[in-house]
Scaffold this active site. Structure first.
Site, mmCIF file in Angstrom:
data_model
loop_
_atom_site.group_PDB
_atom_site.id
_atom_site.type_symbol
_atom_site.label_atom_id
_atom_site.label_comp_id
_atom_site.label_asym_id
_atom_site.label_seq_id
_atom_site.Cartn_x
_atom_site.Cartn_y
_atom_site.Cartn_z
ATOM 1 N N TYR A 156 0.832 -1.220 0.000
ATOM 2 C CA TYR A 156 0.000 0.000 0.000
ATOM 3 C C TYR A 156 0.860 1.261 0.000
ATOM 4 O O TYR A 156 0.470 2.276 -0.594
ATOM 5 C CB TYR A 156 -0.985 -0.045 1.183
ATOM 6 C CG TYR A 156 -2.100 -1.050 0.919
ATOM 7 C CD1 TYR A 156 -2.043 -2.340 1.458
ATOM 8 C CD2 TYR A 156 -3.150 -0.735 0.063
ATOM 9 C CE1 TYR A 156 -3.029 -3.273 1.173
ATOM 10 C CE2 TYR A 156 -4.135 -1.668 -0.232
ATOM 11 C CZ TYR A 156 -4.067 -2.941 0.309
ATOM 12 O OH TYR A 156 -5.030 -3.876 0.011
ATOM 13 N N ASN A 171 -12.920 2.659 -5.750
ATOM 14 C CA ASN A 171 -11.505 3.015 -5.773
ATOM 15 C C ASN A 171 -11.068 3.590 -4.431
ATOM 16 O O ASN A 171 -11.844 4.272 -3.758
ATOM 17 C CB ASN A 171 -11.239 4.041 -6.884
ATOM 18 C CG ASN A 171 -11.642 3.509 -8.252
ATOM 19 O OD1 ASN A 171 -11.713 2.293 -8.456
ATOM 20 N ND2 ASN A 171 -11.930 4.411 -9.173
ATOM 21 N N ASP A 215 -8.384 5.539 -4.374
ATOM 22 C CA ASP A 215 -7.645 6.777 -4.694
ATOM 23 C C ASP A 215 -8.519 7.990 -4.362
ATOM 24 O O ASP A 215 -9.719 7.861 -4.146
ATOM 25 C CB ASP A 215 -7.195 6.771 -6.171
ATOM 26 C CG ASP A 215 -8.356 6.846 -7.172
ATOM 27 O OD1 ASP A 215 -8.452 5.960 -8.043
ATOM 28 O OD2 ASP A 215 -9.158 7.794 -7.073
ATOM 29 N N HIS A 254 -14.776 1.035 -0.506
ATOM 30 C CA HIS A 254 -13.645 0.151 -0.212
ATOM 31 C C HIS A 254 -12.555 0.865 0.565
ATOM 32 O O HIS A 254 -11.420 0.371 0.641
ATOM 33 C CB HIS A 254 -13.073 -0.443 -1.506
ATOM 34 C CG HIS A 254 -13.989 -1.452 -2.136
ATOM 35 N ND1 HIS A 254 -13.806 -1.917 -3.417
ATOM 36 C CD2 HIS A 254 -15.102 -2.065 -1.679
ATOM 37 C CE1 HIS A 254 -14.760 -2.789 -3.698
ATOM 38 N NE2 HIS A 254 -15.568 -2.886 -2.671
ATOM 39 N N GLY A 288 -16.279 2.104 -15.580
ATOM 40 C CA GLY A 288 -14.937 1.547 -15.417
ATOM 41 C C GLY A 288 -14.847 0.472 -14.362
ATOM 42 O O GLY A 288 -13.881 0.428 -13.598
ATOM 43 N N SER A 305 -15.474 -3.902 -13.745
ATOM 44 C CA SER A 305 -15.668 -5.184 -14.448
ATOM 45 C C SER A 305 -16.921 -5.910 -13.973
ATOM 46 O O SER A 305 -17.309 -6.929 -14.541
ATOM 47 C CB SER A 305 -14.448 -6.081 -14.231
ATOM 48 O OG SER A 305 -14.276 -6.305 -12.835
ATOM 49 N N LEU A 314 -14.399 0.357 -20.828
ATOM 50 C CA LEU A 314 -13.572 0.110 -22.016
ATOM 51 C C LEU A 314 -14.125 -1.066 -22.810
ATOM 52 O O LEU A 314 -14.052 -1.113 -24.028
ATOM 53 C CB LEU A 314 -12.131 -0.176 -21.577
ATOM 54 C CG LEU A 314 -11.055 -0.108 -22.666
ATOM 55 C CD1 LEU A 314 -10.989 1.292 -23.262
ATOM 56 C CD2 LEU A 314 -9.698 -0.501 -22.105
HETATM 57 N N1 APR Z 1 -11.553 3.627 -19.495
HETATM 58 C C1 APR Z 1 -12.699 3.013 -19.089
HETATM 59 N N2 APR Z 1 -12.728 1.772 -18.549
HETATM 60 C C2 APR Z 1 -11.546 1.126 -18.444
HETATM 61 C C3 APR Z 1 -10.314 1.701 -18.848
HETATM 62 C C4 APR Z 1 -10.355 3.007 -19.394
HETATM 63 N N3 APR Z 1 -9.238 3.628 -19.816
HETATM 64 N N4 APR Z 1 -9.323 0.783 -18.615
HETATM 65 C C5 APR Z 1 -9.923 -0.306 -18.085
HETATM 66 N N5 APR Z 1 -11.254 -0.116 -17.989
HETATM 67 C C6 APR Z 1 -12.287 -1.029 -17.473
HETATM 68 C C7 APR Z 1 -12.031 -2.487 -17.797
HETATM 69 O O1 APR Z 1 -12.624 -2.831 -19.040
HETATM 70 C C8 APR Z 1 -12.725 -3.195 -16.631
HETATM 71 O O2 APR Z 1 -14.096 -3.399 -16.933
HETATM 72 O O3 APR Z 1 -12.249 -0.935 -16.064
HETATM 73 C C9 APR Z 1 -12.631 -2.183 -15.487
HETATM 74 C C10 APR Z 1 -11.606 -2.556 -14.443
HETATM 75 O O4 APR Z 1 -12.057 -3.736 -13.820
HETATM 76 P P1 APR Z 1 -11.265 -4.254 -12.523
HETATM 77 O O5 APR Z 1 -9.799 -4.210 -12.803
HETATM 78 O O6 APR Z 1 -11.896 -5.551 -12.125
HETATM 79 O O7 APR Z 1 -11.525 -3.146 -11.417
HETATM 80 P P2 APR Z 1 -12.839 -2.954 -10.533
HETATM 81 O O8 APR Z 1 -14.056 -3.372 -11.280
HETATM 82 O O9 APR Z 1 -12.801 -1.572 -9.998
HETATM 83 O O10 APR Z 1 -12.577 -3.988 -9.316
HETATM 84 C C11 APR Z 1 -13.506 -3.980 -8.261
HETATM 85 O O11 APR Z 1 -12.061 -5.492 -7.023
HETATM 86 O O12 APR Z 1 -9.980 -6.135 -6.323
HETATM 87 C C12 APR Z 1 -11.127 -5.461 -5.956
HETATM 88 O O13 APR Z 1 -11.188 -3.819 -4.311
HETATM 89 C C13 APR Z 1 -10.833 -4.032 -5.643
HETATM 90 O O14 APR Z 1 -12.290 -2.143 -5.918
HETATM 91 C C14 APR Z 1 -11.730 -3.250 -6.581
HETATM 92 C C15 APR Z 1 -12.791 -4.270 -6.969
#
Ligand code: APR
Length: 237
Positions: A58, A98, A100, A115, A182, A184, A209
């Site tokens: 971290y 996030n 951040d 989170h 943004g 998944s 994305l």
């Molecule tokens: N613009 C828009 N979307 C984007 C971009 C971009 N430039 N780059 C990546 N993405 C999308 C990807 O297509 C994906 O759907 O952002 C998403 C990222 O997914 P993850 O990496 O799984 O992140 P997230 O969904 O925030 O994860 C949720 O999982 O590990 C835990 O605590 C962590 O808060 C996090 C949670």
């Protein structure tokens, strides 16, 4: 129903909104969980077993964050919040997965960090919660009670309860517009928010994305980099 008819809005963001600010996502190719094992760095058991490595993980992410800047997607949501309030369109809640602080630095006010927050730590001895930019180690003394060995990142680890769920579910039950940006859609409870919003009759939008795990549940979907599709969408809503 078009979005303008919406009264209350709930926005959920994930790592993808901060990707173009240089902060890694988790599950994209080369993402954080490709490079690091979350079971060794992001669970209470991992912290109990090896606090040194967890703090180092971290501390490094905190240093990356301090070097990062909000992007046009963060700023577009801040501008939308001001318009929503100026035009008295209804309530506005920005929920982020996030850790951040780029939404706040981008100008957003109503941010709920479900989170936790990377720029905060808390003491397991006295529960003191404080903001800091410097690195924390297992020997770092608590700024309140002075004892060492009790500080942990104010971050929700796997297996721990997300923050603010009562507020989030209350907002979802009354929202007219739900937007996921943004993310998944792989981690619950956040991935289930779209279902709650639909049950309340909300119009649901996915901005990412590429399609995520629950994309088919959304009424409207736009794909592309957040710095392009979020300002475009926010300018039309
Ligand atoms: N613009 C828009 N979307 C984007 C971009 C971009 N430039 N780059 C990546 N993405 C999308 C990807 O297509 C994906 O759907 O952002 C998403 C990222 O997914 P993850 O990496 O799984 O992140 P997230 O969904 O925030 O994860 C949720 O999982 O590990 C835990 O605590 C962590 O808060 C996090 C949670």
């Amino acid at each position: 129903m078009n979005a303008r008819a919406a009264r209350n809005i709930v926005i959920l963001t994930g790592a993808g909104i901060s990707a173009e600010s240089g902060l890694g996502t988790f599950r994209d190719k080369g993402g954080i969980w490709d490079k690091f094992d979350w079971q060794k760095l992001a669970t209470p058991e991992a912290f109990a077993a090896d606090p040194e490595s967890v703090h180092a993980f971290y501390n490094a992410r905190r240093d990356n964050l301090l070097a990062a800047e909000p992007n046009d997607a963060h700023r577009a949501l801040a501008a939308l919040e001001l318009i929503w309030q100026a035009e008295e369109r209804g309530s506005f809640l920005l929920v982020t997965q996030n850790i951040d602080d780029l939404h706040a630095r981008g100008g957003s006010n109503a941010v709920l960090h479900m989170h936790g927050e990377l720029l905060k730590s808390r003491c397991n001895h006295c529960s003191h919660l404080f903001e800091h930019e410097h690195a924390i180690t297992p020997d770092s003394p608590c700024p309140s009670c002075g004892r060492a060995g009790g500080l942990r990142p104010h971050v929700v680890w796997f297996g721990e309860m997300p923050l603010g769920l009562d507020t989030i579910y209350e907002a979802l039950s009354a929202c007219g517009l739900f937007v996921a940006i943004g993310t998944s859609g792989t981690v619950y409870p956040a991935a289930g928010f779209v279902t709650e919003a639909k049950a309340a009759g909300a119009w649901t939008v996915e901005l990412s994305l590429e399609p995520g795990e629950v994309s088919t549940l959304f009424d409207e979907r736009h794909y592309g980099p957040a710095t392009k599709i979020v300002p475009d969408w926010a300018g039309r809503v």
